[in-house]
Design a protein around this motif. Structure first.
Motif, PDB file in Angstrom:
ATOM      1  N   GLN A  85      -5.765  12.530   0.409  1.00 24.65           N
ATOM      2  CA  GLN A  85      -6.111  12.903   1.781  1.00 24.65           C
ATOM      3  C   GLN A  85      -5.180  12.247   2.803  1.00 24.65           C
ATOM      4  OE1 GLN A  85      -8.615  15.134   2.500  1.00 24.65           O
ATOM      5  NE2 GLN A  85      -8.745  15.374   0.285  1.00 24.65           N
ATOM      6  N   ALA A  86      -4.801  10.994   2.557  1.00 26.14           N
ATOM      7  CA  ALA A  86      -3.953  10.261   3.513  1.00 26.14           C
ATOM      8  C   ALA A  86      -3.147   9.211   2.763  1.00 26.14           C
ATOM      9  CB  ALA A  86      -4.803   9.607   4.595  1.00 26.14           C
ATOM     10  N   THR A  87      -1.971   8.947   3.282  1.00 30.03           N
ATOM     11  CA  THR A  87      -1.082   7.939   2.706  1.00 30.03           C
ATOM     12  C   THR A  87      -0.568   7.049   3.827  1.00 30.03           C
ATOM     13  OG1 THR A  87      -0.394   9.477   0.965  1.00 30.03           O
ATOM     14  CG2 THR A  87       0.985   7.546   1.318  1.00 30.03           C
ATOM     15  N   PHE A  88      -0.675   5.726   3.612  1.00 24.76           N
ATOM     16  CA  PHE A  88      -0.220   4.743   4.605  1.00 24.76           C
ATOM     17  C   PHE A  88       0.807   3.827   3.956  1.00 24.76           C
ATOM     18  CE2 PHE A  88      -4.465   5.941   5.935  1.00 24.76           C
ATOM     19  CZ  PHE A  88      -4.327   6.125   7.302  1.00 24.76           C
ATOM     20  N   ASN A  89       1.869   3.568   4.679  1.00 22.33           N
ATOM     21  CA  ASN A  89       2.827   2.559   4.256  1.00 22.33           C
ATOM     22  C   ASN A  89       2.350   1.193   4.759  1.00 22.33           C
ATOM     23  OD1 ASN A  89       4.575   4.412   3.034  1.00 22.33           O
ATOM     24  ND2 ASN A  89       5.661   4.788   4.968  1.00 22.33           N
ATOM     25  N   ALA A  90       2.501   0.191   3.907  1.00 22.11           N
ATOM     26  CA  ALA A  90       2.081  -1.164   4.275  1.00 22.11           C
ATOM     27  C   ALA A  90       3.311  -2.001   4.594  1.00 22.11           C
ATOM     28  CB  ALA A  90       1.294  -1.802   3.140  1.00 22.11           C
ATOM     29  N   THR A  91       3.227  -2.768   5.654  1.00 17.15           N
ATOM     30  CA  THR A  91       4.345  -3.630   6.052  1.00 17.15           C
ATOM     31  C   THR A  91       3.870  -5.073   6.135  1.00 17.15           C
ATOM     32  OG1 THR A  91       3.839  -3.226   8.379  1.00 17.15           O
ATOM     33  CG2 THR A  91       5.485  -1.817   7.371  1.00 17.15           C
ATOM     34  N   GLY A  92       4.628  -5.942   5.534  1.00 19.29           N
ATOM     35  CA  GLY A  92       4.346  -7.375   5.643  1.00 19.29           C
ATOM     36  C   GLY A  92       3.213  -7.878   4.779  1.00 19.29           C
ATOM     37  N   ILE A  93       2.681  -7.062   3.889  1.00 18.60           N
ATOM     38  CA  ILE A  93       1.604  -7.522   3.003  1.00 18.60           C
ATOM     39  C   ILE A  93       2.253  -7.915   1.685  1.00 18.60           C
ATOM     40  CG2 ILE A  93      -0.562  -6.903   1.865  1.00 18.60           C
ATOM     41  CD1 ILE A  93      -1.062  -4.922   4.100  1.00 18.60           C
TER      42      ILE A  93
END
Length: 198
Positions: A47-55
């Motif tokens: 349904q949705a895709t998020f890129n993670a930054t700094g984790i």
């Protein structure tokens, strides 16, 4: 790493998938893991895709953060991967988020690397106030060191008793000769002035 909600009402078909990667960094001489992407699946469809930054954290540690969110007011560590997908319709926020993808022992998290910044607003204000107080202290010490005492510029001498000068016309009225053996003296009629003749 998949998080399934099981038989919880409408969330039965919802799965949150964390795509973790690990890599070796020569500078720190150890492996680090990072959360590369977060996917929301419902009934086996993305349904949705998020890129993670700094984790990210060392592979032997876990990662902890008070909030991991896609909202701007929480610093948005999760960003939509594409402008064309439905990620903008979703708002994702994890409270008291902790994750560890590798080297999990006995089902417990390892020591956590926290996401708290070293320069939070409170710490920054404390540093600024400390700097101001330090400047005031340095200025005060500078003024004390360069304070000039009076004895460097003025020579203090034992000053004789002050006697006001008398006019010659007043001298006759204010003295009366005393009779003595060979010495001449005067008796004062006015106590404010004194002259002695020998």
């Amino acid at each position: 790493l998949s998080l399934k909600f099981g038989d919880i009402g409408n969330l039965k078909g919802l799965v949150i998938r964390f795509l973790l990667t690990t890599s070796y960094y020569q500078l720190s001489v150890q492996n680090w893991f990072s959360l590369h992407r977060l996917q929301l699946l419902y009934n086996h469809s993305i349904q949705a895709t998020f890129n993670a930054t700094g984790i990210c954290a060392p592979a032997s540690y876990s990662y902890h953060c008070e909030r991991v969110s896609s909202l701007q007011r929480y610093d948005a560590l999760l960003t939509p991967s594409s402008a064309n997908d439905l990620s903008k319709l979703w708002e994702v926020t994890f409270i008291d988020f902790q994750i560890q993808g590798f080297n999990v022992r006995e089902g417990h998290f390892a020591y956590a690397k926290d996401c708290a910044s070293f320069f939070s607003p409170a710490i920054l204000m404390g540093l600024v106030m400390s700097l101001i107080l330090l400047l005031v202290l340095v200025y005060a010490l500078h003024m004390l060191i360069h304070l000039k005492s009076l004895d460097r510029h003025y020579d203090f001498k034992a000053s004789p008793a002050y006697f006001a000068q008398m006019k010659d016309s007043d001298m006759g009225d204010e003295k009366e000769p005393l009779r003595s053996s060979g010495n001449e003296a005067c008796e004062l009629k006015n106590q404010q002035f004194c002259k002695i003749y020998i």
